[in-house]
Design a protein around this motif. Structure first.
Motif, PDB file in Angstrom:
ATOM      1  N   LEU A 490      10.385  53.112  15.956  1.00 23.80           N
ATOM      2  CA  LEU A 490      11.442  52.459  16.708  1.00 23.80           C
ATOM      3  C   LEU A 490      10.839  51.346  17.559  1.00 23.80           C
ATOM      4  O   LEU A 490       9.777  51.524  18.172  1.00 23.80           O
ATOM      5  N   TYR A 491      11.527  50.205  17.602  1.00 19.74           N
ATOM      6  CA  TYR A 491      11.050  49.049  18.344  1.00 19.74           C
ATOM      7  C   TYR A 491      12.154  48.535  19.261  1.00 19.74           C
ATOM      8  O   TYR A 491      13.344  48.622  18.939  1.00 19.74           O
ATOM      9  N   LEU A 492      11.717  47.986  20.414  1.00 21.79           N
ATOM     10  CA  LEU A 492      12.604  47.213  21.268  1.00 21.79           C
ATOM     11  C   LEU A 492      12.342  45.742  20.990  1.00 21.79           C
ATOM     12  O   LEU A 492      11.187  45.300  20.998  1.00 21.79           O
ATOM     13  N   ALA A 493      13.392  44.982  20.739  1.00 21.83           N
ATOM     14  CA  ALA A 493      13.260  43.568  20.413  1.00 21.83           C
ATOM     15  C   ALA A 493      14.063  42.743  21.405  1.00 21.83           C
ATOM     16  O   ALA A 493      15.253  43.016  21.642  1.00 21.83           O
ATOM     17  N   ASN A 494      13.453  41.747  21.980  1.00 22.27           N
ATOM     18  CA  ASN A 494      14.100  40.851  22.942  1.00 22.27           C
ATOM     19  C   ASN A 494      14.989  39.877  22.175  1.00 22.27           C
ATOM     20  O   ASN A 494      14.501  38.971  21.496  1.00 22.27           O
ATOM     21  N   VAL A 495      16.312  40.058  22.259  1.00 24.71           N
ATOM     22  CA  VAL A 495      17.227  39.250  21.466  1.00 24.71           C
ATOM     23  C   VAL A 495      17.276  37.803  21.949  1.00 24.71           C
ATOM     24  O   VAL A 495      17.568  36.889  21.171  1.00 24.71           O
ATOM     25  N   VAL A 496      16.989  37.574  23.227  1.00 23.17           N
ATOM     26  CA  VAL A 496      16.979  36.196  23.732  1.00 23.17           C
ATOM     27  C   VAL A 496      15.830  35.422  23.108  1.00 23.17           C
ATOM     28  O   VAL A 496      16.004  34.306  22.595  1.00 23.17           O
ATOM     29  N   ASN A 497      14.626  36.007  23.114  1.00 24.88           N
ATOM     30  CA  ASN A 497      13.476  35.340  22.508  1.00 24.88           C
ATOM     31  C   ASN A 497      13.657  35.168  21.009  1.00 24.88           C
ATOM     32  O   ASN A 497      13.317  34.124  20.438  1.00 24.88           O
ATOM     33  N   LEU A 498      14.174  36.207  20.357  1.00 26.21           N
ATOM     34  CA  LEU A 498      14.381  36.134  18.911  1.00 26.21           C
ATOM     35  C   LEU A 498      15.361  35.025  18.550  1.00 26.21           C
ATOM     36  O   LEU A 498      15.111  34.218  17.650  1.00 26.21           O
ATOM     37  N   SER A 499      16.500  34.991  19.234  1.00 29.74           N
ATOM     38  CA  SER A 499      17.514  33.992  18.909  1.00 29.74           C
ATOM     39  C   SER A 499      17.043  32.588  19.255  1.00 29.74           C
ATOM     40  O   SER A 499      17.342  31.623  18.543  1.00 29.74           O
ATOM     41  N   LYS A 500      16.285  32.451  20.323  1.00 34.04           N
ATOM     42  CA  LYS A 500      15.776  31.133  20.707  1.00 34.04           C
ATOM     43  C   LYS A 500      14.812  30.605  19.640  1.00 34.04           C
ATOM     44  O   LYS A 500      14.898  29.443  19.216  1.00 34.04           O
ATOM     45  N   GLU A 501      13.896  31.470  19.179  1.00 36.96           N
ATOM     46  CA  GLU A 501      12.938  31.050  18.150  1.00 36.96           C
ATOM     47  C   GLU A 501      13.635  30.804  16.816  1.00 36.96           C
ATOM     48  O   GLU A 501      13.301  29.862  16.091  1.00 36.96           O
ATOM     49  N   LEU A 502      14.612  31.648  16.498  1.00 39.42           N
ATOM     50  CA  LEU A 502      15.352  31.462  15.249  1.00 39.42           C
ATOM     51  C   LEU A 502      16.056  30.113  15.217  1.00 39.42           C
ATOM     52  O   LEU A 502      15.968  29.375  14.229  1.00 39.42           O
ATOM     53  N   MET A 503      16.760  29.772  16.286  1.00 42.80           N
ATOM     54  CA  MET A 503      17.485  28.510  16.322  1.00 42.80           C
ATOM     55  C   MET A 503      16.528  27.322  16.330  1.00 42.80           C
ATOM     56  O   MET A 503      16.802  26.288  15.725  1.00 42.80           O
ATOM     57  N   TYR A 504      15.391  27.460  17.012  1.00 44.26           N
ATOM     58  CA  TYR A 504      14.389  26.393  16.999  1.00 44.26           C
ATOM     59  C   TYR A 504      13.917  26.123  15.572  1.00 44.26           C
ATOM     60  O   TYR A 504      13.846  24.972  15.116  1.00 44.26           O
ATOM     61  N   GLN A 505      13.608  27.185  14.830  1.00 45.07           N
ATOM     62  CA  GLN A 505      13.148  27.014  13.451  1.00 45.07           C
ATOM     63  C   GLN A 505      14.250  26.465  12.555  1.00 45.07           C
ATOM     64  O   GLN A 505      13.997  25.632  11.676  1.00 45.07           O
ATOM     65  N   GLN A 506      15.488  26.911  12.789  1.00 43.01           N
ATOM     66  CA  GLN A 506      16.588  26.438  11.952  1.00 43.01           C
ATOM     67  C   GLN A 506      16.893  24.959  12.186  1.00 43.01           C
ATOM     68  O   GLN A 506      17.221  24.231  11.262  1.00 43.01           O
ATOM     69  N   VAL A 507      16.769  24.521  13.436  1.00 44.88           N
ATOM     70  CA  VAL A 507      16.993  23.103  13.728  1.00 44.88           C
ATOM     71  C   VAL A 507      15.986  22.247  12.960  1.00 44.88           C
ATOM     72  O   VAL A 507      16.334  21.212  12.372  1.00 44.88           O
ATOM     73  N   LEU A 508      14.727  22.694  12.941  1.00 42.20           N
ATOM     74  CA  LEU A 508      13.701  21.935  12.227  1.00 42.20           C
ATOM     75  C   LEU A 508      13.915  21.973  10.713  1.00 42.20           C
ATOM     76  O   LEU A 508      13.801  20.952  10.033  1.00 42.20           O
ATOM     77  N   ARG A 509      14.249  23.147  10.169  1.00 42.33           N
ATOM     78  CA  ARG A 509      14.405  23.267   8.717  1.00 42.33           C
ATOM     79  C   ARG A 509      15.673  22.575   8.226  1.00 42.33           C
ATOM     80  O   ARG A 509      15.750  22.164   7.073  1.00 42.33           O
ATOM     81  N   ARG A 510      16.663  22.434   9.087  1.00 42.95           N
ATOM     82  CA  ARG A 510      17.913  21.778   8.686  1.00 42.95           C
ATOM     83  C   ARG A 510      18.017  20.377   9.270  1.00 42.95           C
ATOM     84  O   ARG A 510      19.104  19.808   9.309  1.00 42.95           O
ATOM     85  N   PHE A 511      16.905  19.841   9.726  1.00 42.78           N
ATOM     86  CA  PHE A 511      16.902  18.498  10.288  1.00 42.78           C
ATOM     87  C   PHE A 511      17.439  17.512   9.255  1.00 42.78           C
ATOM     88  O   PHE A 511      17.078  17.551   8.084  1.00 42.78           O
ATOM     89  N   ALA A 512      18.325  16.637   9.692  1.00 41.40           N
ATOM     90  CA  ALA A 512      18.993  15.653   8.827  1.00 41.40           C
ATOM     91  C   ALA A 512      20.077  16.278   7.960  1.00 41.40           C
ATOM     92  O   ALA A 512      20.612  15.621   7.077  1.00 41.40           O
ATOM     93  N   HIS A 513      20.407  17.564   8.197  1.00 42.47           N
ATOM     94  CA  HIS A 513      21.493  18.214   7.453  1.00 42.47           C
ATOM     95  C   HIS A 513      22.669  18.559   8.356  1.00 42.47           C
ATOM     96  O   HIS A 513      23.564  19.290   7.948  1.00 42.47           O
ATOM     97  N   PHE A 514      22.659  18.041   9.586  1.00 42.36           N
ATOM     98  CA  PHE A 514      23.762  18.305  10.502  1.00 42.36           C
ATOM     99  C   PHE A 514      24.764  17.155  10.444  1.00 42.36           C
ATOM    100  O   PHE A 514      24.429  16.024  10.073  1.00 42.36           O
ATOM    101  N   ASN A 515      25.989  17.475  10.823  1.00 35.95           N
ATOM    102  CA  ASN A 515      27.004  16.433  10.912  1.00 35.95           C
ATOM    103  C   ASN A 515      26.683  15.477  12.063  1.00 35.95           C
ATOM    104  O   ASN A 515      26.168  15.887  13.098  1.00 35.95           O
ATOM    105  N   ALA A 516      26.997  14.203  11.869  1.00 40.80           N
ATOM    106  CA  ALA A 516      26.708  13.184  12.878  1.00 40.80           C
ATOM    107  C   ALA A 516      27.989  12.743  13.560  1.00 40.80           C
ATOM    108  O   ALA A 516      29.044  12.653  12.935  1.00 40.80           O
ATOM    109  N   ILE A 517      27.900  12.494  14.864  1.00 42.89           N
ATOM    110  CA  ILE A 517      29.014  11.961  15.649  1.00 42.89           C
ATOM    111  C   ILE A 517      28.590  10.594  16.176  1.00 42.89           C
ATOM    112  O   ILE A 517      27.633  10.485  16.948  1.00 42.89           O
ATOM    113  N   GLU A 518      29.263   9.583  15.745  1.00 42.66           N
ATOM    114  CA  GLU A 518      28.905   8.222  16.151  1.00 42.66           C
ATOM    115  C   GLU A 518      29.776   7.791  17.324  1.00 42.66           C
ATOM    116  O   GLU A 518      31.006   7.853  17.262  1.00 42.66           O
TER     117      GLU A 518
END
Length: 678
Positions: A490-518
C-alpha cells in the motif's frame, strides 16, 4: 525365474504377427464421419438454416426441444425439394451446389459437400416435408442411415421445406451423455440464429423452445441492419454502434471489401461479441478477432468488451472454404495484410469518435448504519470438520475498482444524504475535458520542446513507473494523499504533486496541439498572470505579498527552452488537483460551517439571562452544500480522471522517489499475518 519370464515375454512381442488391416464397415465409416460434421445440436441447426438460405427463403423458423436432443425442427418458405430428388436427398455426397472439384473455386452457396443431411440420418431420425412451386400437395418422407425408410407420402404442405431431426445421438451414448449434462446448447442455438438474423436482415428469423408461446429470437425482414440488431440484441447495443467501411483493390497485396458496425466507447459488455461473415458465410477468424480485441483493450475499461459485426467480401478464388468439417473456418489469401488494414481502420475510427463518449452515474444507496461492521464469531461459519478455511494467496488479495465498490474505502464510510450530492456533475460533463486518450504522434517541431521531453523520458524512475502503470486506486486518505495498492503493498501518493507533474508533461507532449485564441490587440502575459494570481488568492492576509506574485509572473522570454519550461510548469500548477478553497466538511472541518445563534425559548423552558445565555449551533446549509459538492467532485475526478490518466501518460521523475510524493505505508503480507494471529 523373473529373468526367464521377461525374456519369454520379449520373444512373444518380437515374433507376434502384425494385426490385419481391415476395411471398416460402411455404417461405421458413415457414423464416424457424421460425428465430425454433427458435433452437437447447434451443428444441425446451422446446416439446416444454411440450406434454407441457399433455397432463397424469406422466412426461417426453428423449434427446439430439450436443447435439440429430442427435437430440432427447421421450417422455411424456400423453393422446396423436387419429388424425383427425394430418394437420394440424404445419401452422402449428393448435392445441387457443385458438380466438379473446380466449382469450389467459385462456390457461392453455403453448402457444397452433401454431407450434412446424410450425417443427421446416421445420428438421428430425420423427417422431411416439402413442396415445390406449382404442386397441388407436398410429400413427407423419413430417412435412416442415408436411405428412405418408405416411399414419399403425399400430404398437405405450405410453401417450402420442413425438416425434423429427432432423438439426436440416440446411437452414440457417450456423446449424448456429455451433451445431456450441458445446459447451454439452446443458448448456442439462439446465438447462432441471432447472428444469421443481423447479416441476412431481409429474412425473418424466429427461434423458440417447443411448447413455448414466446420466441427467444424474433426478427422481421428489414432493410436496416441496425434495426435487425435492435430487434435481436436490444436497444443498448443498437444505439452505440458506428458504421465502418474499408476496401482495397491492390492486386499485389490484398483485394477485399468490408462493411460493418462496431461499438463505441459508451457500450459496456462482459464478453466480446464478434459476428463475422466472409462472402455471406458465417465463420470464425481468430487472428482478426484477437487483433481487434487488442485495439479495444487499449481504450475500453478492463471489464468491458466490444460488439463487432463485419461482412467481408473477397474474390472467390482467394478463399478456400474446404478446410473445416463444419465449415466454421476458411483459409484466406494475404490474410495478414487484410487484418492489419482492418485493425488500423478500427483504431482510427475509435480515436476519432472519442469525443462522443458519455458516461452514466451509479448511485449507491446508503446503508442503514454508517458504522463499519466488525466480524463476530457467529458471522463466520466454520467448516463441518472444524478445519480452518483455505488461505487466500496474498498476491490475489487485490482491491478492485469501479466494478466492485466494496473494494474501496467508500464502502466503509458513512454515506452522505443524496441531497448533498445532487450538485455533482455527471460523468459526461466532467469527462468532456478529456478529448484524446493517447499522446499525439506528431510533436512540435521545436528543438527546445524535444529536449524537455527527452529530459522527462531519461529521468523517469523505473520502479515508480511500474507502480503507476499497475496500481489500483483505493481511496483518499486525507485532503492531499490517496491510498494506492500495487502488488501486495500500500502506498500514499500526493495527488497535488502527481497532477502537477502530469499536466506539465502533457503540456510539453501536446505542444502545438492546443486550440489557439487570437486577440485583436496583444495582451500582456505578465499582467494576465498577475490578474489570475490575485483572483485565485482569496486570503486577505496575503494581499501584500505581491513580490512573490511578481516572481511567478516574470517569465524569461530570452531563452526559448527556459521560457517553454516555465510556461508548462505554470500551466501544470494551474490545472493541478489542489484542494478546494473551502475547508473539507468532514471531521474538524465541519466546525468552519457552524455558527452560533441564541437558544430558542419554548413554553416549557425558562430563558436564561446574563452570562448564562446559552448559544446553540446551526450549520450553514448553503455553504456546507457547496463545500460538499466541491470536495466530492474533486475526489471523483481524482479516481476517474486523474489516476486513469496517470496510468496512461505519466513518467514519474526520479525526484518523486525522495520528495514524499510516494510513501510506502504497509505490506499486505504483514497485515495478513497480523490478522491471522489475531
Amino acid at each position: 525365474m523373473a529373468d526367464a519370464m521377461e525374456v519369454e515375454l520379449q520373444e512373444e512381442r518380437v515374433f507376434k504377427d502384425p494385426p490385419n488391416i481391415r476395411r471398416l464397415d460402411e455404417t461405421v465409416v458413415n457414423r464416424i464421419a457424421a460425428g465430425e460434421v454433427i458435433q452437437r445440436p447447434v451443428s444441425v441447426v446451422k446446416e439446416l438454416v444454411e440450406n434454407s438460405l441457399d433455397a432463397h427463403s424469406s422466412s426461417v423458423n426453428v423449434v427446439v426441444k430439450d436443447g435439440g436432443l429430442k427435437l430440432i425442427q427447421v421450417t422455411d418458405d424456400g423453393h422446396g425439394i423436387r419429388y424425383e430428388d427425394l430418394p437420394i436427398l440424404c445419401e452422402r455426397h449428393t448435392t445441387s451446389k457443385l458438380s466438379t472439384f473446380e466449382d469450389l473455386q467459385s462456390i457461392k452457396s453455403m453448402g457444397f459437400r452433401g454431407e450434412a443431411l446424410a450425417s443427421m440420418t446416421y445420428v438421428g431420425h430425420v423427417t422431411v416435408t416439402t413442396i415445390t412451386k406449382g404442386q397441388l400437395h407436398g410429400y413427407r418422407v423419413s430417412y435412416k442411415d442415408g436411405v428412405m425408410e418408405h416411399e414419399p407420402k403425399a400430404c398437405a404442405a405450405v410453401k417450402g421445406t420442413q425438416i425434423m431431426v429427432e432423438n439426436l445421438f440416440y446411437n452414440m451414448n457417450a456423446r449424448r451423455k456429455t451433451l445431456q449434462s450441458s445446459a447451454d446448447d439452446y443458448s448456442k442455438i439462439v446465438d447462432l440464429l441471432s447472428r444469421f438474423a443481423i447479416h441476412h436482415a431481409h429474412v425473418s428469423f424466429s427461434c423458440r423452445k417447443h411448447g413455448a408461446a414466446r420466441a427467444d429470437v424474433h426478427s422481421v425482414g428489414t432493410r436496416s441492419r441496425v434495426d435487425a440488431i435492435r430487434s435481436v440484441y436490444g436497444v443498448s447495443v443498437a444505439q452505440n454502434l458506428m458504421k465502418i467501411e474499408a476496401s482495397d483493390n491492390d492486386l499485389s497485396s490484398s483485394v477485399f471489401k468490408m462493411d460493418g458496425l462496431i461499438s463505441n466507447f459508451n457500450f459496456v459488455a462482459k464478453k466480446i461479441t464478434m459476428v463475422l461473415f466472409i462472402n455471406d458465410r458465417l465463420v470464425e477468424w481468430t487472428a482478426l478477432k484477437r487483433a481487434l480485441e487488442i485495439v479495444y483493450s487499449a481504450t475500453l475499461p478492463k471489464a468491458s468488451k466490444p460488439f463487432i459485426y463485419m461482412s467481408i467480401v473477397l474474390p472467390l478464388d482467394h478463399v478456400d472454404v474446404n478446410v473445416h468439417p463444419t465449415k466454421r473456418e476458411v483459409s484466406i489469401l494475404n490474410q495478414e495484410v487484410i487484418i492489419e488494414k482492418i485493425q488500423s481502420l478500427v483504431e482510427s475510427k475509435l480515436r476519432n469518435s472519442n469525443d462522443t463518449r458519455t458516461f452514466q452515474e451509479q448511485t449507491i444507496e446508503p446503508s442503514s448504519s454508517g458504522q463499519v461492521c466488525s466480524l463476530k464469531d457467529s458471522d463466520i461459519n466454520p467448516s463441518p470438520s472444524g478445519s480452518k478455511p483455505p488461505k487466500v494467496p496474498v498476491h490475489k488479495m487485490v482491491r478492485t475498482d469501479s466494478s466492485d465498490p466494496a473494494g474501496r474505502l467508500h464502502a466503509y464510510m458513512q454515506a452522505k444524504p443524496h441531497s448533498h450530492l445532487e450538485g455533482i456533475s455527471s460523468l459526461t460533463s466532467v469527462r468532456s475535458s478529456i478529448r484524446q486518450r493517447r499522446n499525439p504522434k506528431e510533436t512540435a517541431d521545436l528543438t527546445s520542446i524535444q529536449e524537455l521531453i527527452d529530459d522527462i523520458d531519461g529521468n523517469s524512475h523505473s520502479g515508480l513507473l511500474d507502480i503507476v502503470r499497475h496500481c489500483t486506486y483505493v481511496g483518499m486518505a486525507d485532503d492531499v494523499f490517496a491510498l494506492l495498492q500495487h502488488d501486495t503493498h500500500l502506498y500514499l501518493a500526493n495527488v497535488v504533486n502527481l497532477s502537477k507533474e502530469l499536466m506539465y508533461q502533457q503540456v510539453l507532449r501536446r505542444f502545438a496541439h492546443f486550440n489557439a485564441i487570437e486577440l485583436s490587440n496583444p495582451a500582456s502575459l505578465k499582467e494576465l498572470i498577475m490578474l489570475a494570481l490575485k483572483e485565485e488568492d482569496l486570503n486577505p492576509e496575503c494581499e501584500g505579498n505581491d513580490d512573490l506574485k511578481e516572481k511567478i509572473a516574470d517569465v524569461d522570454w530570452e531563452n526559448e527552452k527556459t521560457c517553454f519550461q516555465a510556461i508548462s510548469a505554470a500551466l501544470g500548477n494551474f490545472y493541478a488537483m489542489h484542494p478546494p478553497m473551502l475547508p473539507n466538511p468532514t471531521g474538524d472541518g465541519l466546525k468552519f460551517y457552524e455558527k452560533k445563534k441564541p437558544f430558542q425559548n419554548t413554553e416549557d423552558t425558562e430563558i436564561p439571562s446574563g452570562d448564562n445565555v446559552i448559544m446553540a449551533t446551526e450549520t450553514g446549509n448553503e455553504l456546507l452544500s457547496e463545500a460538499e459538492t466541491a470536495w466530492a467532485q474533486r475526489e471523483w475526478s481524482i479516481q476517474h480522471i486523474l489516476f486513469p490518466a496517470v496510468k496512461l501518460f505519466l513518467k514519474p521523475p526520479t525526484s518523486m522517489a525522495n520528495n514524499g510524493t510516494f510513501v510506502r505505508v504497509a505490506s499486505l503480507e504483514k497485515l495478513y499475518k497480523i490478522f491471522e494471529r489475531c
